[in-house]
Write a protein that holds these residues in place. Structure first.
Motif, short mmCIF file in Angstrom:
data_model
loop_
_atom_site.label_atom_id
_atom_site.label_comp_id
_atom_site.label_asym_id
_atom_site.label_seq_id
_atom_site.Cartn_x
_atom_site.Cartn_y
_atom_site.Cartn_z
N ASN A 116 0.81 -1.22 0.00
CA ASN A 116 0.00 0.00 0.00
C ASN A 116 0.84 1.27 0.00
O ASN A 116 0.31 2.37 -0.08
CB ASN A 116 -0.94 0.00 1.21
N ARG A 121 -7.59 -2.81 -8.49
CA ARG A 121 -7.30 -2.02 -7.29
C ARG A 121 -5.84 -1.60 -7.23
O ARG A 121 -5.53 -0.42 -7.03
CB ARG A 121 -7.65 -2.84 -6.05
N TYR A 122 -4.94 -2.57 -7.45
CA TYR A 122 -3.52 -2.25 -7.30
C TYR A 122 -2.96 -1.47 -8.49
O TYR A 122 -2.06 -0.65 -8.32
CB TYR A 122 -2.72 -3.53 -7.03
N ASP A 162 -4.25 2.12 -7.70
CA ASP A 162 -3.58 2.67 -6.51
C ASP A 162 -2.10 2.96 -6.75
O ASP A 162 -1.51 3.80 -6.07
CB ASP A 162 -3.71 1.70 -5.33
N SER A 163 -1.50 2.27 -7.73
CA SER A 163 -0.08 2.50 -8.02
C SER A 163 0.15 3.85 -8.70
O SER A 163 1.29 4.31 -8.80
CB SER A 163 0.48 1.39 -8.91
N GLN A 164 -0.93 4.48 -9.16
CA GLN A 164 -0.85 5.78 -9.83
C GLN A 164 0.19 5.79 -10.95
O GLN A 164 1.25 6.43 -10.84
CB GLN A 164 -0.55 6.89 -8.81
#
Length: 403
Positions: free
Chosen positions: A231, A272-273, A276-278
């Motif tokens: 995260n 999701r990942y 979230d990693s942008q």
């Protein structure tokens, strides 16, 4: 302190680690002090934003090299301390962009310490960067060809990561497919949520393993927990998402009785990942676009394709897939022709031409099966992978039978 650094994500906690190291007196030049000193040099370097502060990076690199050279002048010849210091001098030269000096220093150091696999790894990376692939394979053979209990798992994993590139097909066949039990053992021995290296290796090899060794890939990855620090580390998020995407593709074409549940779980984790990693560069944006194309979310794929600045053959290939997904076959043909033209010009590996031609055949199939068959035949002729060649020939036979 050194042990803490080795088990802490230095991409996330750079400043905290530097502050802790600076509390120590590292002036004694014993082996333990030098380990910490070198870690502090490297932490400071990776903390610098090179894109905006290249001069600062070069200055910091030169200061580190000069200090290590002064220390090295006082070290006993042939000692493990000399190996440590000279190895990192050569490594920093490579980091600062002076590959020629780095290569010479590592070559000289390997003559003094002929069993140093760390030196072999660094030389392999330099030769890979210089496209001297035969030299890379030479070092791959020296390390992966002689695996024993005394070798560093970190070095072994790094070599697996190196040969994940499609240009090392022979190495992957030799050291993964032909000795799969050893490969599984090497990965499994290091696979824990607090150690990110095996995640990165599985990510690099995910497409290859999912296609060529699906049972092995599923065994290694299906119950893989998210890394402890996923995260906070964008690169690790991306790696974990890559693994989930490869699992998604594996289940998509399987007959697994829990197929739908597994597709939903892996697609949700990957989405999701990835988000979230942008994603912050062309490579990452294209990767996320490919994922959304894979799961049929074509409008979302367009969002990430629009962020890609360098329009390379793979951008056009995925643009063609996205346009086909929204029903714009005319636009898809224009895009895939761009990819084909680029491959024929040599803008990418020649082996990708077959894939682009196959994609064009898939687009043409909707409107003209005969034209599609002609392009597919060309794709088959250019395909070197026997498994893929056989699958495409079977597809051609089905298409021909439906005419």
């Amino acid at each position: 302190m050194y042990a803490i650094i080795q088990t802490t994500d230095n991409l996330v906690f750079k400043s905290e680690l530097i502050s802790e190291v600076e509390k120590f007196d590292l002036s004694n030049n014993n082996f333990e002090d030098l380990l910490l000193l070198i870690e502090s040099f490297e932490l400071k370097l990776i903390s610098i934003d090179r894109k905006n502060h290249e001069d600062k990076y070069q200055l910091e690199s030169d200061e580190a090299i000069n200090k290590l050279n002064r220390i090295n002048s006082e070290i006993a010849e042939g000692s493990k301390t000399q190996l440590l210091v000279e190895h990192h001098i050569a490594k920093i030269y490579f980091w600062k962009g002076d590959a020629a000096t780095s290569r010479k220093l590592f070559t000289d150091l390997l003559c003094k310490f002929p069993n140093s696999e760390q030196c072999m790894l660094q030389l392999a990376r330099i030769y890979d960067n210089e496209k001297s692939y035969d030299e890379v394979e030479n070092y791959v053979d020296k390390v992966l060809g002689q695996i024993n209990s005394e070798q560093s798992y970190s070095v072994i994993l790094s070599f697996y990561d190196l040969i994940s590139n499609s240009k090392y097909k022979a190495c992957r066949e030799k050291y993964i497919q032909n000795r799969v039990e050893d490969f599984v053992s090497d990965i499994s021995a290091t696979l824990r949520s607090s150690f990110d290296h095996p995640y990165r290796v599985l990510s690099s090899l995910s497409s290859y393993l999912g296609y060529n060794l699906p049972e092995v890939f599923e065994s290694l990855s299906s119950n893989l927990p998210a890394p402890d620090n996923a995260n906070k580390n964008a690169k690790l998020m991306m790696a974990y998402a890559d693994i989930q995407m490869a699992l998604y593709r594996l289940y998509k074409y399987s007959q697994d009785k829990d197929r739908e549940r597994k597709l939903m779980e892996t697609s949700k984790l990957a989405e999701r990942y990835y988000i979230d990693s942008q994603p912050s560069n062309d490579f990452e944006n294209l990767k996320v676009a490919k994922f959304f194309i894979e799961i049929g979310q074509y409008e979302q794929a367009r969002v990430y394709l629009d962020k890609v600045e360098k329009k390379d053959p793979f951008y056009y290939q995925n643009t063609a897939k996205q346009l086909r997904g929204i029903g714009d076959d005319k636009g898809a043909i224009i895009a895939i022709d761009e990819a084909i033209d680029a491959a024929e010009r040599g803008d990418c590996g020649s082996w990708f031409l077959a894939s682009f031609l196959n994609d064009k055949a898939e687009i043409l199939k909707k409107s003209d099966t005969n034209d599609a068959l002609k392009v597919l035949a060309e794709a088959i002729d250019n395909q070197n992978n026997l498994k893929t060649k056989k699958a495409w020939q079977a597809k051609a036979d089905r298409w021909a039978a439906s005419c």
